[in-house]
Design a protein around this motif. Structure first.
Motif, PDB file in Angstrom:
ATOM      1  N   PHE A  15       1.048  -1.114  -0.398  1.00  0.00           N
ATOM      2  CA  PHE A  15      -0.203  -0.093   0.638  1.00  0.00           C
ATOM      3  C   PHE A  15       0.782   0.998   0.271  1.00  0.00           C
ATOM      4  O   PHE A  15       0.750   2.124  -0.615  1.00  0.00           O
ATOM      5  N   LYS A  16       1.857   1.447   0.405  1.00  0.00           N
ATOM      6  CA  LYS A  16       3.012   2.890   0.796  1.00  0.00           C
ATOM      7  C   LYS A  16       3.505   2.845  -0.516  1.00  0.00           C
ATOM      8  O   LYS A  16       3.454   3.770  -0.912  1.00  0.00           O
ATOM      9  N   GLN A  17       4.190   1.288  -0.807  1.00  0.00           N
ATOM     10  CA  GLN A  17       4.149   1.827  -2.118  1.00  0.00           C
ATOM     11  C   GLN A  17       3.735   2.417  -3.517  1.00  0.00           C
ATOM     12  O   GLN A  17       4.067   2.795  -3.575  1.00  0.00           O
ATOM     13  N   VAL A  18       2.330   1.751  -3.988  1.00  0.00           N
ATOM     14  CA  VAL A  18       1.031   2.411  -4.423  1.00  0.00           C
ATOM     15  C   VAL A  18       1.172   4.050  -4.379  1.00  0.00           C
ATOM     16  O   VAL A  18       0.884   4.709  -4.743  1.00  0.00           O
ATOM     17  N   PHE A  19       0.999   4.021  -2.396  1.00  0.00           N
ATOM     18  CA  PHE A  19       1.094   5.556  -2.117  1.00  0.00           C
ATOM     19  C   PHE A  19       2.254   6.423  -2.967  1.00  0.00           C
ATOM     20  O   PHE A  19       1.649   7.372  -3.348  1.00  0.00           O
ATOM     21  N   ASP A  20       3.228   6.111  -2.796  1.00  0.00           N
ATOM     22  CA  ASP A  20       3.881   6.360  -2.586  1.00  0.00           C
ATOM     23  C   ASP A  20       4.378   6.900  -4.448  1.00  0.00           C
ATOM     24  O   ASP A  20       4.681   7.948  -5.281  1.00  0.00           O
ATOM     25  N   GLN A  21       4.047   5.775  -5.142  1.00  0.00           N
ATOM     26  CA  GLN A  21       3.947   6.074  -7.065  1.00  0.00           C
ATOM     27  C   GLN A  21       2.735   7.055  -6.728  1.00  0.00           C
ATOM     28  O   GLN A  21       2.872   7.769  -8.549  1.00  0.00           O
ATOM     29  N   TYR A  22       1.928   7.047  -6.842  1.00  0.00           N
ATOM     30  CA  TYR A  22       0.336   7.749  -7.720  1.00  0.00           C
ATOM     31  C   TYR A  22       0.161   8.967  -6.765  1.00  0.00           C
ATOM     32  O   TYR A  22      -0.594  10.041  -7.276  1.00  0.00           O
ATOM     33  N   HIS A  23       0.963   8.579  -5.395  1.00  0.00           N
ATOM     34  CA  HIS A  23       0.381  10.134  -5.030  1.00  0.00           C
ATOM     35  C   HIS A  23       0.738  11.777  -5.638  1.00  0.00           C
ATOM     36  O   HIS A  23      -0.352  12.781  -5.459  1.00  0.00           O
ATOM     37  N   GLN A  24       1.813  12.047  -5.978  1.00  0.00           N
ATOM     38  CA  GLN A  24       1.817  12.659  -6.742  1.00  0.00           C
ATOM     39  C   GLN A  24       0.105  12.699  -8.024  1.00  0.00           C
ATOM     40  O   GLN A  24       0.344  14.718  -8.360  1.00  0.00           O
ATOM     41  N   GLN A  25       0.605  11.590  -8.882  1.00  0.00           N
ATOM     42  CA  GLN A  25       0.275  11.894 -10.196  1.00  0.00           C
ATOM     43  C   GLN A  25      -1.852  11.888  -9.139  1.00  0.00           C
ATOM     44  O   GLN A  25      -1.770  13.301 -10.302  1.00  0.00           O
ATOM     45  N   ILE A  26      -1.884  11.918  -8.131  1.00  0.00           N
ATOM     46  CA  ILE A  26      -3.823  11.927  -7.730  1.00  0.00           C
ATOM     47  C   ILE A  26      -3.693  13.652  -7.737  1.00  0.00           C
ATOM     48  O   ILE A  26      -4.710  14.435  -7.720  1.00  0.00           O
ATOM     49  N   PHE A  27      -2.607  13.866  -7.183  1.00  0.00           N
ATOM     50  CA  PHE A  27      -2.843  15.696  -6.514  1.00  0.00           C
ATOM     51  C   PHE A  27      -2.534  16.626  -7.382  1.00  0.00           C
ATOM     52  O   PHE A  27      -3.742  17.413  -7.565  1.00  0.00           O
ATOM     53  N   GLY A  28      -2.007  15.663  -7.999  1.00  0.00           N
ATOM     54  CA  GLY A  28      -1.942  17.030  -9.592  1.00  0.00           C
ATOM     55  C   GLY A  28      -3.482  16.912 -11.061  1.00  0.00           C
ATOM     56  O   GLY A  28      -3.645  17.859 -11.000  1.00  0.00           O
ATOM     57  N   PHE A  29      -3.652  15.934 -10.493  1.00  0.00           N
ATOM     58  CA  PHE A  29      -5.099  15.397 -11.360  1.00  0.00           C
ATOM     59  C   PHE A  29      -6.107  16.147 -10.625  1.00  0.00           C
ATOM     60  O   PHE A  29      -6.670  17.275 -11.196  1.00  0.00           O
ATOM     61  N   ILE A  30      -6.090  16.762  -9.294  1.00  0.00           N
ATOM     62  CA  ILE A  30      -6.540  17.433  -8.306  1.00  0.00           C
ATOM     63  C   ILE A  30      -7.304  18.693  -8.869  1.00  0.00           C
ATOM     64  O   ILE A  30      -7.832  18.914  -9.105  1.00  0.00           O
ATOM     65  N   VAL A  31      -5.864  19.163  -8.380  1.00  0.00           N
ATOM     66  CA  VAL A  31      -5.115  19.867  -8.019  1.00  0.00           C
ATOM     67  C   VAL A  31      -5.591  21.117 -10.206  1.00  0.00           C
ATOM     68  O   VAL A  31      -6.347  22.056 -10.262  1.00  0.00           O
ATOM     69  N   GLN A  32      -5.254  19.888 -11.627  1.00  0.00           N
ATOM     70  CA  GLN A  32      -5.782  21.093 -12.313  1.00  0.00           C
ATOM     71  C   GLN A  32      -7.190  21.083 -12.528  1.00  0.00           C
ATOM     72  O   GLN A  32      -7.788  21.503 -13.406  1.00  0.00           O
ATOM     73  N   ARG A  33      -8.194  19.941 -11.671  1.00  0.00           N
ATOM     74  CA  ARG A  33      -9.156  20.208 -11.775  1.00  0.00           C
ATOM     75  C   ARG A  33      -9.958  21.120 -11.151  1.00  0.00           C
ATOM     76  O   ARG A  33     -11.681  21.937 -11.495  1.00  0.00           O
ATOM     77  N   THR A  34      -9.302  21.808  -9.702  1.00  0.00           N
ATOM     78  CA  THR A  34     -10.305  22.193  -8.561  1.00  0.00           C
ATOM     79  C   THR A  34      -9.403  23.765  -8.691  1.00  0.00           C
ATOM     80  O   THR A  34      -9.559  24.373  -8.004  1.00  0.00           O
ATOM     81  N   LYS A  35      -8.288  24.249  -9.566  1.00  0.00           N
ATOM     82  CA  LYS A  35      -6.799  25.040  -9.322  1.00  0.00           C
ATOM     83  C   LYS A  35      -6.638  25.281  -7.275  1.00  0.00           C
ATOM     84  O   LYS A  35      -6.561  26.961  -7.504  1.00  0.00           O
TER      85      LYS A  35
END
Length: 174
Positions: A15-35
């Motif tokens: 789970f931690k590996q998945v978190f480390d792998q996708y955390h930044q992508q999800i953050f960027g995905f949400i920032v892009q949509r919500t600003k």
């Protein structure tokens, strides 16, 4: 799919590996949509909490990133609804930058559900390419690398997916 199986079994290290792998992508995905970095931080954190809590019902047939981004999208919508309600009751409706897009999202929820069903009915490769492009915001080149196909093939899959969605939406509107 090994990662999903391990997470379903409660493996916190995976789970931690998945978190480390996708955390930044999800953050960027949400920032892009919500600003909004604040909302992106909240959504990202809640996404991984929900992912862990729902680990037993994860699908071993779907890629982990598709499931994560689906959860992130749903969490984002939930948070935006709560924020809009809060602003409404505080009288600050005009001051929230995402209220109009939230209202549009809520009004079109039925349409989104129809589109989601249509996407699920697409051939597997077309669906996966479309979801990586439209839901995760990956470029044609990135998707091509994932599936070892040409960017032109990615473009064709997306074009066919969009045509399929447009045709179905057009038939509904008649």
């Amino acid at each position: 799919m090994e990662q999903i199986k391990a997470i379903k079994e409660g493996n916190q290290q995976v789970f931690k590996q998945v978190f480390d792998q996708y955390h930044q992508q999800i953050f960027g995905f949400i920032v892009q949509r919500t600003k909004s970095e604040y909302i992106a931080q909240e959504v990202t954190q809640l996404t991984f909490i929900k992912f862990w809590k729902q680990r037993e019902i994860l699908s071993e047939r779907l890629q982990i990133q598709i499931q994560l981004f689906g959860i992130a999208r749903q969490v984002m919508i939930d948070i935006l609804r709560k924020e809009a309600t809060r602003f409404k009751y505080e009288g600050d409706m005009a001051e929230t930058p995402f209220t109009d897009s939230l209202i549009d999202a809520i009004e079109s929820k039925d349409l989104l559900q129809l589109m989601e069903r249509d996407i699920e009915k697409m051939p597997k490769m077309r669906r996966m390419v479309f979801e990586l492009s439209r839901k995760q915001g990956l470029s044609h080149k990135e998707i091509a690398q994932i599936f070892s196909i040409t960017p032109k093939a990615v473009e064709q899959h997306i074009g066919k997916a969009l045509l399929q969605l447009k045709q179905h939406l057009y038939s509904i509107m008649l």
